[in-house]
Scaffold this active site. Sequence first.
Site, PDB file in Angstrom:
ATOM      1  CB  CYS A  87      -0.977  -0.036   1.177  1.00 50.75           C
ATOM      2  SG  CYS A  87      -2.371   1.104   0.998  1.00 50.75           S
ATOM      3  CG  HIS A 182      -3.548  -3.736   3.315  1.00 50.75           C
ATOM      4  ND1 HIS A 182      -2.555  -3.231   4.110  1.00 50.75           N
ATOM      5  CD2 HIS A 182      -4.208  -2.668   2.794  1.00 50.75           C
ATOM      6  CE1 HIS A 182      -2.604  -1.908   4.090  1.00 50.75           C
ATOM      7  NE2 HIS A 182      -3.597  -1.540   3.293  1.00 50.75           N
ATOM      8  CD  GLU A 184      -1.198  -6.173   5.679  1.00 57.03           C
ATOM      9  OE1 GLU A 184      -1.362  -4.966   5.936  1.00 57.03           O
ATOM     10  OE2 GLU A 184      -0.815  -6.576   4.555  1.00 57.03           O
ATOM     11  CG  ASP A 240       0.634 -13.152  28.514  1.00 56.49           C
ATOM     12  OD1 ASP A 240       0.646 -13.987  27.583  1.00 56.49           O
ATOM     13  OD2 ASP A 240      -0.015 -12.094  28.475  1.00 56.49           O
ATOM     14  CB  ALA A 242       1.171 -19.706  33.222  1.00 50.84           C
TER      15      ALA A 242
END
Length: 526
Positions: A87, A182, A184, A240, A242
């Site tokens: 883009c 795009h 993605e 996270d 853990a």
Amino acid sequence: MTTKNIYKHSILILDFGSQYSPLIARRVRELGIYCKLYPWNVSKEKIILFNPKGIILSGSPESATLFNAPCISEYVFDAGVPVLGICYGMQIMAMQLGGKVEISNKCEFGHKQVKIEKDITLLRDIQDNISFDGKKLLDVWMSHTDKVTLLPPNFINVASTENCKFAIIANIYKNFYGLQFHPEVTHTTQGISILKRFIFDICHCNSEWISVNIIDHMVETIRHQVGNDKVILGISGGVDSAVTAILLHRAIGDNLVCVFIDNGLLRLNEACQIKNIFKKIFGLKILHVQAEKRFLKSLSGVVDPELKRKIIGRIFIEIFEEEANKIRGVKWLAQGTICSDMIESSVSITPITNIIKSHHNVGGLPKKLKLMLIEPLKELFKDEVRKIGVELGLPDDIIYRHPFPGPGLAIRILGNVTKEYADLLRIADAIFIEELLIANLYNKISQAFAVFIPVRSVGVMGDKRKYEWIIALRAIETIDFMTAKWVNLPYEFLSYVSNRIINEAQGISRVVYDISSKPPATIEWE
């Protein structure tokens, strides 16, 4: 043991401020390739140090036609590696290399069909349909107001749309490519295939960024960084913290001390659940600190969500330091900070990006931290953390547990935080989650929770007029938590949950459902 170099085959993403930039990074990581977002004006020296196999130029909210439009470092074109402009990235590349970009009188937003005029490596064996004249067609997602109107020297036109003559361009001699759409986003159905062609066939990368290699690298890095020092970690029960705990325990064993702080802002019965899981199952050292009064006192009268986060972060750190002072040899504070926390707090991201919200473990840290900081997961996205959790053997009810914010219920209680509000919200939230589990909906959505709205609403219960509080329910689905859609839960389900909350949470007279997507809304209300 010598671990594999997980950074050897890497892609550099130059970020021009697009909301999709983190999504590009996620797509590259999904292919087993390490990548990093750098601001568009990154220095030549940093690019050389990063040593990428290829460079991707992101989109941008800016216009390439502006006099002071963000530009690409000239070194990018002299680095000798393939470049893919997306883009705005395509437009500014075309301009800087001698082409022309103009504001279009026909903007393109949403689904479009691209007709491929020339077959190149980037598009080999990639198509969605065939046109009447035998040309390959791609279904893509466009989002642009400017367009390339003159190609730079040595570039060829590869594909076009009805309104955009140059939808894909290429300099096949230098491996420079431009996509006006795009790749993605999931709406571009062959987007991942195009990125694969660029990364593997053009940049010649190998997949080394996989869970087992990442774990080995992290464990070795932690051992080297920490040595024989002790590390203190605040554990919350979320995936996270853990994963951070198990990684640290694997690296340094009993030199890890976990601190669980009950701040009075947790979910119903959460303290007992966390202690049982981590102490009994994983054998971790856990110190349990009761700190509800301390947190609620500091939050009294505070209504600004940013200030709430910073206060909570400050108190967490104070408690960690206090506990650390009781333990001989503790020099490190570990945190489960992940990449999206850093991005939303605008840490190490392009200046174009604004702060969305400060995360308590990013924005709340004092300038003079007495403990050294270690954040093993700060380069990982949420789904990468979960994959590593699976590899480490964590149970599903931890790995796939819905995210819970570090500041806890403080940012799910709008405005002032009180114990009364927190207790009511805990009950409502527990009912919502319980019913999602019973209805087999919990694992089909990404995150669900209740929000306390400190607005009184008239209700009638037992023939009596009530003037009580409002609860909002929120459920979203997402891939990377950078964008999200609200979930269309069945009316019958919402009706039943609403009825339970009003009947069982004494003090609630009305329940509403949030149908906002991200963007423009954030996932959390504050």
